[in-house]
Design an enzyme around this catalytic site. Structure first.
Site, PDB file in Angstrom:
ATOM      1  N   SER A 165     -10.105  -0.054   7.260  1.00 22.25           N
ATOM      2  CA  SER A 165      -9.499   0.073   5.931  1.00 22.25           C
ATOM      3  C   SER A 165      -8.878  -1.169   5.323  1.00 22.25           C
ATOM      4  O   SER A 165      -8.520  -1.160   4.166  1.00 22.25           O
ATOM      5  CB  SER A 165      -8.451   1.186   5.943  1.00 22.25           C
ATOM      6  OG  SER A 165      -9.089   2.420   6.152  1.00 22.25           O
TER       7      SER A 165
ATOM      8  N   LYS B 217       0.854  -1.200   0.000  1.00 22.12           N
ATOM      9  CA  LYS B 217       0.000   0.000   0.000  1.00 22.12           C
ATOM     10  C   LYS B 217       0.883   1.242   0.000  1.00 22.12           C
ATOM     11  O   LYS B 217       1.930   1.272   0.670  1.00 22.12           O
ATOM     12  CB  LYS B 217      -0.888  -0.046   1.242  1.00 22.12           C
ATOM     13  CG  LYS B 217      -1.978   1.016   1.317  1.00 22.12           C
ATOM     14  CD  LYS B 217      -2.891   0.740   2.523  1.00 22.12           C
ATOM     15  CE  LYS B 217      -3.963   1.831   2.646  1.00 22.12           C
ATOM     16  NZ  LYS B 217      -4.825   1.622   3.814  1.00 22.12           N
TER      17      LYS B 217
ATOM     18  N   SER C 207      -9.549   2.137   3.103  1.00 21.64           N
ATOM     19  CA  SER C 207      -8.657   2.850   2.221  1.00 21.64           C
ATOM     20  C   SER C 207      -7.687   1.926   1.476  1.00 21.64           C
ATOM     21  O   SER C 207      -7.000   2.390   0.575  1.00 21.64           O
ATOM     22  CB  SER C 207      -7.862   3.895   2.988  1.00 21.64           C
ATOM     23  OG  SER C 207      -7.101   3.290   3.988  1.00 21.64           O
TER      24      SER C 207
END
Lengths: 486, 485
Positions: free
Chosen positions: B167, B68, B143
């Site tokens: 997330s 990420k 996210s």
């Protein structure tokens, strides 16, 4: 005309210079010429970096807290003080809110102010990080992050000071304590000490233990020398007094001012109403830190000899005067120098005299530190020894002292080089004296009539005959003996 | 032969048997990356020059993975999906990434996220929206949007994620895969761009529970750079993974799970809750006891506000370092104030700015007690409530969200008060730092849905084992996204 008394409080920021690394990062905590050399990613606020508490810095902060008689918390927290400024890479400072859990609360310190004993209450002591240093040029400014993250001890007093003298005496006492405790070099020339000063005035006859009688508080920021503190306080008292006399005092609101060294004035910055809201909240990256009673005791046991303890020792053990003892302990380097001399066997009074009457004056004039002084304790010891052994006179010693500093040669070497050794042989001096007395019958008679100052004349003659090499006190006693015989 | 859609153990076995090389795996993964990028816009950077590594005993060695974009990766662009860091290349790696590197894992791309983690849709990153590989008209949630999409699409067996409010665990549900957020502090946060420090967790997205255990085993460890990390060297998640769940006790919350609690519930919600009840039955079949408990609805409903207040406040402070002075694209300005302001105005999305306004507001002296401190108090109440449940139960099991992935267009953005608590309960796992895992448990409207299992702090093994057993009793393990027409 009514008279007023001033109520002064101090916020003293002192860098902890004696840890190896910074308070939250592993960057070196030392002065470096090269900018941005002592930095880790945290010190420049790079994304993803986290603070890690320096246990040694906490220990030193706790030591200061114990020395000041403060209460230590069971669990210690840190807080974020949020505001934007280029000298703060994260744009928040990790500090400690004043309550409930900083390093120390509600202590006190007794200090000497011009011979009088005074006490000041300490509201709190807390540990925080220093900001980077900014330099401003005409079209740009530079930021050096070497100082960012250096551990800082902030000490906040109650408004117990009643004069600039008291405030400065307190600062000098605290500086010495920090030095002796091994916490900080506490050198304001290096920018290690910075102060904010709070000043208010009230009618002289009002009770100053009742907070409601206090006048409007004015905060003066960033005063960076003890002289500045004195001048800023005196200026501000005068300014506020004038406002009172002009009937304009009530208009003055609680405010923050800046001390301007050049003009010698305080300049308005902002009012309390415009005070910045720092949006404090507990630093989530540092879990609450346990301060055990055992650790406190351990630290207490390791507190080095403090200035007040050395003062007592100098006065009571060595029988030095309070005045001399006070001058010796003011700076740790001076006191250490003195004690080094004693270790070598120097008589305390002699060492004290030389340091307080000659050495201190010299280093102040030359603006050097005790460590930079060419004459080491060993050299001083040898010099004093030569006087005691009557190898040289006091006057000669004084000349040798300054010559040694100038030519950077040890006193012992100089005395040898210049062949300055005094004549201490009894027979030699006696013969010279007999010769002089033989030619001074009238003067002998004058002396016997009571004109004792004739003795000085005779001694002078001996000194002239020996080109200053005779030991004057020896000469003096032999002269008296010989006069007796006549 | 394709390998990137297999489990970690299968791939490692193939490497050891020399059926395939690390280089070939990387080639396959990069090829898939470019395809998925076309389809779903899941990546900020694709590392076409990724180098193969030596195959060792470590199960992760030689195998590609995704990272990420809020993890600092040395020498590799790390943007947090924000224009404020669009050119930022860190000179150090996050500890968790260094740990993966030591294991021999091969990073092949940086995945898109909601800007700095502040979003739950996958639509707020600076390179655009991430599309759900099951249905490109739908969101992946966020996210960790790109990580979820990539793993679901079979680009590699796992990707790192971060979880501040849900997330990792919600995108996992919307993409039909596994999302695991271990106990707070098990994986070091050093190098992870901070969003809300007391809520941020590092974690992983995979296609099965075993893989999640393997990856977290390699990411975790006490870190001298992170004071909130703790020593987990005596925890071996993969080694101790087992399905001995007989006699374990689970509970679910009636106020959230029973369809009777929702007036005018739409069809998808009803199916989702019915499906959840079926999952409960599966748990019972495995020998676990599952009880219904009741939690004060007002308390549950308060969670959303608690999250907004605390996360916005901490984020506002954490993002103050972004001024363009030291890193990031510096802005013009007559003085430093203008410089900082222009950089931030130009660089941050309107959504982030809105959060900063909220964060500043709730921390203001006159508002702090009423908002920030009250939010912290209610956080404490919620955590205590869950801790009370953990005295009696091994874990809390709950449906994730109100159904399958929401549509990107015409999505009802007005917060539905009635279902808000159901949508938001995963946050409670962040409030308490509880280990929490989402696994797929079915389909609604032909799209995947998930179930979440959350346990007490440090009880990661127990939570994983329950998930592992339950996963084994269903048929969604290792599923790859098939585009729904």
């Amino acid at each position: 005309m009514a008279k007023y008394k001033a109520c002064i409080g101090l916020e003293m920021h002192c860098e902890i210079s004696e840890t190896n690394t910074k308070v939250f990062s592993s960057a070196e905590n030392s002065y470096k010429d090269t900018p941005n050399a002592n930095v880790r990613p945290l010190d420049m606020g790079f994304p993803g970096t986290l603070p890690v508490i320096n246990k040694e810095a906490v220990k030193m902060a706790l030591m200061a807290s114990i020395i000041l008689g403060c209460k230590q918390p069971e669990y210690m927290y840190f807080e974020r003080k949020n505001y934007y400024y280029p000298d703060m890479p994260k744009n928040y400072q990790i500090t400690q809110e004043t309550k409930p859990a900083p390093v120390g609360i509600y202590g006190s310190l007794t200090y000497d102010c011009k011979g009088e004993e005074k006490t000041v209450r300490i509201n709190n002591l807390h540990l925080e990080e220093d900001a980077a240093s900014l330099d401003h040029y005409s079209t740009y400014s530079t930021i050096d992050y070497n100082r960012a993250g250096v551990p800082l001890l902030e000490l906040v007093t109650e408004p117990d000071f009643r004069s600039a003298d008291e405030a400065v005496s307190f600062l000098e006492t605290m500086r010495a304590i920090y030095q002796y405790a091994g916490i900080s070099e506490a050198d304001s020339k290096k920018g290690q000490i910075r102060c904010d000063v709070n000043v208010s005035i009230m009618d002289e006859d009002l009770d100053d233990s009742d907070l409601s009688n206090f006048g409007t508080k004015v905060e003066i920021k960033n005063v960076n020398s003890f002289g500045g503190v004195r001048d800023a306080i005196n200026y501000e008292i005068k300014r506020q007094t004038e406002l009172k006399e002009d009937g304009k005092y009530e208009e003055m609101e609680q405010q923050t001012r800046r001390w301007d060294e050049e003009s010698g004035t305080t300049v308005y910055m902002r009012s309390k109403v415009d005070a910045i809201d720092y949006k404090y909240f507990v630093e989530p990256n540092i879990p609450k830190y346990k301060i055990s009673k055992e650790w406190i005791e351990e630290i207490r046991k390791t507190i080095p000899e403090l200035p007040s303890e050395r003062l007592d020792k100098y006065m009571n053990q060595y029988n030095l005067s309070k005045y001399d003892a006070t001058n010796l302990i003011k700076e740790k380097s001076v006191s250490d120098y003195f004690e080094e001399c004693l270790k070598l066997g120097t008589d305390p009074k002699s060492a004290s005299n030389w340091i307080t009457t000659r050495i201190l004056g010299y280093i102040n004039k030359e603006v050097i530190s005790m460590e930079e002084l060419f004459i080491t304790p060993k050299m001083l010891h040898e010099l004093i020894e030569m006087i005691d052994k009557k190898e040289i006179s006091s006057k000669q010693a004084k000349d040798v002292f300054y010559k040694a500093l100038e030519e950077k040669k040890s006193p012992k070497d100089l005395v040898k080089e210049l062949g300055m050794k005094q004549i201490t042989d009894d027979t030699e001096i006696r013969n010279i004296i007999i010769g002089i007395l033989d030619e001074n019958e009238e003067n002998i008679a004058k002396y016997k009539e009571g004109r004792t100052n004739v003795l000085d004349y005779f001694v002078g003659q001996v000194m002239r005959a020996t080109r200053g090499k005779a030991n004057p006190s020896m000469a003096s006693s032999i002269i008296l003996e010989e006069i007796e015989k006549r | 032969m394709e390998y990137m859609n297999k489990s970690i153990k299968e791939i490692h076995e193939a490497l050891l048997n020399k059926e395939v090389t690390s280089k070939e795996l990387i080639e396959e993964s990069l090829k898939k990356s470019h395809e998925v990028q076309e389809k779903c816009n899941a990546f900020v950077s694709i590392l076409d020059d990724a180098k193969e590594t030596e195959v060792t005993d470590n199960l992760l060695s030689g195998i590609p993975y995704g990272c990420k974009d809020n993890y600092s990766t040395k020498g590799i662009l790390s943007t947090g999906s924000s224009n404020t860091l669009k050119d930022y290349v860190p000179f150090f790696s996050a500890t968790a990434i260094e740990n993966l590197q030591k294991a021999g894992a091969v990073m092949v791309n940086k995945t898109v996220m909601d800007e700095f983690g502040m979003g739950g849709t996958g639509t707020t990153g600076h390179t655009g929206t991430v599309l759900n590989p099951w249905d490109k008209t739908r969101m992946t949630a966020g996210s960790s949007a790109g990580s979820a999409a990539a793993v679901a699409a079979g680009v590699y067996p796992y990707a790192t994620g971060s979880d501040t409010g849900d997330s990792i665990r919600k995108p996992a549900a919307y993409c039909g895969i596994v999302g695991y957020k271990p106990t707070y502090g098990m994986i070091s946060r050093y190098g992870l761009f901070a969003f809300a420090s007391s809520l941020d967790h590092c974690g992983v997205l995979t296609r099965n529970v075993e893989d999640a255990a393997i990856v977290v085993d390699n990411m975790k460890g006490i870190d001298k750079n992170d004071m909130t990390s703790w020593d987990s060297s005596d925890i071996h998640l993969y080694q101790d993974l087992n399905k001995d769940v007989k006699g374990k006790k689970l509970c679910y919350i009636k106020e959230l799970c029973n369809k009777e609690m929702y007036e005018n519930a739409d069809q998808e919600l009803i199916e989702h809750l019915d499906n959840f009840k079926k999952t409960i039955e599966k748990c019972k079949e495995l020998g676990m006891e599952v009880e219904e408990v009741s939690v004060d609805q007002t308390l549950l409903n308060a969670s959303a506000s608690v999250y907004v207040v605390i996360s916005c406040a901490e984020a506002t402070s954490n993002m103050s370092n972004l001024t363009g002075i030291i890193f990031g694209p510096r802005a013009e300005g007559k003085n430093y104030r203008e410089m900082m302001k222009n950089y931030r105005t130009e660089g941050f999305s309107p959504l982030i700015k809105r959060r900063f306004v909220i964060g500043s507001y709730v921390l203001q002296a006159q508002n702090k007690d009423r908002y920030f401190h009250n939010a912290q108090r209610v956080r404490r109440l919620l955590v205590d409530t869950w801790k009370d449940l953990f005295k009696k139960y091994d874990a809390v099991i709950l449906p994730v969200g109100t159904g399958p992935a929401k549509k990107l267009e015409g999505s009802n953005n007005i917060l539905d008060k009635k279902t808000q608590a159901l949508d938001e309960h995963l946050q409670i796992g962040n409030y308490g730092g509880f280990p929490s895992i989402t696994i797929p448990n079915g389909f609604v409207s032909n799209l995947p849905v998930g179930v979440n299992i959350t346990g007490n702090c440090y009880d990661d093994q127990n939570v994983l084992n329950i998930a592992y057993a339950l996963e084994g009793a269903m048929e969604y393990k290792n599923q790859i996204a098939k585009e729904v027409k």
